[in-house]
Scaffold this motif. Structure first.
Motif, PDB file in Angstrom:
ATOM      1  N   ALA A   1     -44.658  26.743 -57.878  1.00  0.00           N
ATOM      2  CA  ALA A   1     -43.552  26.176 -58.652  1.00  0.00           C
ATOM      3  C   ALA A   1     -44.057  25.568 -59.959  1.00  0.00           C
ATOM      4  CB  ALA A   1     -42.816  25.123 -57.824  1.00  0.00           C
ATOM      5  N   ARG A   2     -45.096  24.751 -59.879  1.00  0.00           N
ATOM      6  CA  ARG A   2     -45.557  24.016 -61.068  1.00  0.00           C
ATOM      7  C   ARG A   2     -46.493  24.834 -61.956  1.00  0.00           C
ATOM      8  NH1 ARG A   2     -45.916  19.027 -57.249  1.00  0.00           N
ATOM      9  NH2 ARG A   2     -43.902  18.074 -57.676  1.00  0.00           N
ATOM     10  N   GLU A   3     -47.474  25.528 -61.364  1.00  0.00           N
ATOM     11  CA  GLU A   3     -48.514  26.184 -62.156  1.00  0.00           C
ATOM     12  C   GLU A   3     -48.115  27.573 -62.664  1.00  0.00           C
ATOM     13  OE1 GLU A   3     -51.312  24.617 -63.103  1.00  0.00           O
ATOM     14  OE2 GLU A   3     -50.539  22.868 -62.040  1.00  0.00           O
ATOM     15  N   ILE A   4     -47.261  28.265 -61.938  1.00  0.00           N
ATOM     16  CA  ILE A   4     -46.858  29.608 -62.359  1.00  0.00           C
ATOM     17  C   ILE A   4     -45.490  29.572 -63.046  1.00  0.00           C
ATOM     18  CG2 ILE A   4     -46.386  31.981 -61.606  1.00  0.00           C
ATOM     19  CD1 ILE A   4     -49.335  31.187 -61.256  1.00  0.00           C
ATOM     20  N   PHE A   5     -44.527  28.886 -62.432  1.00  0.00           N
ATOM     21  CA  PHE A   5     -43.166  28.882 -62.962  1.00  0.00           C
ATOM     22  C   PHE A   5     -42.812  27.634 -63.772  1.00  0.00           C
ATOM     23  CE2 PHE A   5     -42.711  31.651 -59.112  1.00  0.00           C
ATOM     24  CZ  PHE A   5     -42.535  32.829 -59.815  1.00  0.00           C
ATOM     25  N   HIS A   6     -43.682  26.633 -63.789  1.00  0.00           N
ATOM     26  CA  HIS A   6     -43.455  25.388 -64.528  1.00  0.00           C
ATOM     27  C   HIS A   6     -42.153  24.699 -64.122  1.00  0.00           C
ATOM     28  CE1 HIS A   6     -46.920  26.265 -66.945  1.00  0.00           C
ATOM     29  NE2 HIS A   6     -46.440  27.472 -67.160  1.00  0.00           N
ATOM     30  N   ILE A   7     -41.925  24.646 -62.828  1.00  0.00           N
ATOM     31  CA  ILE A   7     -40.763  23.954 -62.279  1.00  0.00           C
ATOM     32  C   ILE A   7     -41.282  22.761 -61.484  1.00  0.00           C
ATOM     33  CG2 ILE A   7     -38.761  24.114 -60.751  1.00  0.00           C
ATOM     34  CD1 ILE A   7     -38.862  27.174 -61.201  1.00  0.00           C
ATOM     35  N   SER A   8     -40.897  21.588 -61.855  1.00  0.00           N
ATOM     36  CA  SER A   8     -41.402  20.407 -61.159  1.00  0.00           C
ATOM     37  C   SER A   8     -40.420  19.868 -60.123  1.00  0.00           C
ATOM     38  CB  SER A   8     -41.756  19.312 -62.162  1.00  0.00           C
ATOM     39  OG  SER A   8     -40.632  18.990 -62.945  1.00  0.00           O
ATOM     40  N   ASN A   9     -39.221  20.393 -60.112  1.00  0.00           N
ATOM     41  CA  ASN A   9     -38.202  19.948 -59.181  1.00  0.00           C
ATOM     42  C   ASN A   9     -38.556  20.398 -57.761  1.00  0.00           C
ATOM     43  OD1 ASN A   9     -35.895  19.603 -57.630  1.00  0.00           O
ATOM     44  ND2 ASN A   9     -34.519  20.122 -59.324  1.00  0.00           N
ATOM     45  N   GLU A  10     -38.711  19.439 -56.874  1.00  0.00           N
ATOM     46  CA  GLU A  10     -39.097  19.755 -55.503  1.00  0.00           C
ATOM     47  C   GLU A  10     -38.047  20.563 -54.758  1.00  0.00           C
ATOM     48  OE1 GLU A  10     -40.739  16.535 -53.230  1.00  0.00           O
ATOM     49  OE2 GLU A  10     -42.013  15.901 -54.891  1.00  0.00           O
ATOM     50  N   GLU A  11     -36.815  20.561 -55.227  1.00  0.00           N
ATOM     51  CA  GLU A  11     -35.776  21.376 -54.594  1.00  0.00           C
ATOM     52  C   GLU A  11     -36.078  22.866 -54.730  1.00  0.00           C
ATOM     53  OE1 GLU A  11     -32.118  20.020 -56.306  1.00  0.00           O
ATOM     54  OE2 GLU A  11     -32.180  18.133 -55.199  1.00  0.00           O
TER      55      GLU A  11
END
Length: 158
Positions: free
Chosen positions: A68-78
């Motif tokens: 989520a964070r390193e590949i897609f840059h999404i920090s939302n835990e949902e």
């Protein structure tokens, strides 16, 4: 200062280049197999699709935050639920790639499904325009394995 290569890059290089090439060479030497696309495809499907997707899937299920964070840059835990579902799909495709070592019919299917998956993922990375090193690694490796699988299928089955 010298930067260390990322563990992600090392993993991609090992399962998508070093181990498949070593397996092809070993089989040619030990088992006197004929070097050609069927042998190349067999080992690249096993390692680059089977092992890579299985291990990626396990990691996505166990630690969705990396993808989520390193590949897609999404920090939302949902978003972790979606990453876990991607992980389940990767586990399934990876298992087919690993089991393909026992059947050329399964190898054909794993090469087609895995090659298509990596091609579409690579296309998505191109459209999004990678901003991090991990995204660039994913882009390049996805496109290369997709092209390799297309070539394998073309020269082996058509």
């Amino acid at each position: 200062m010298i930067r260390k290569p990322s563990l992600y890059l090392i993993n991609v290089l090992v399962v998508m280049l070093i181990l498949p090439v070593a397996s092809v060479v070993t089989e040619c030497i030990k088992h006197t197999s004929i070097f050609g696309w069927p042998l190349i495809g067999k080992w690249f499907v096993f390692w680059a699709i089977g092992v890579r997707l299985l291990t990626a899937g396990i990691r996505q299920v166990a630690k969705p935050s990396f993808t989520a964070r390193e590949i897609f840059h999404i920090s939302n835990e949902e978003s972790f639920v979606i990453v876990k579902e991607l992980g389940y799909a990767n586990i399934c495709m990876g298992a087919i790639g690993i089991l393909s070592i026992f059947s050329s019919a399964w190898c054909l299917l794993a090469a087609f499904g895995g090659g298509l998956y990596f091609g579409l993922a690579g296309l998505q990375h191109m459209i999004k325009k990678p901003v991090s090193a991990n995204e660039r690694i994913a882009l390049v490796s996805d496109v290369l394995i997709s092209l390799l699988m297309a070539r394998y299928l073309l020269f082996t089955y058509l």
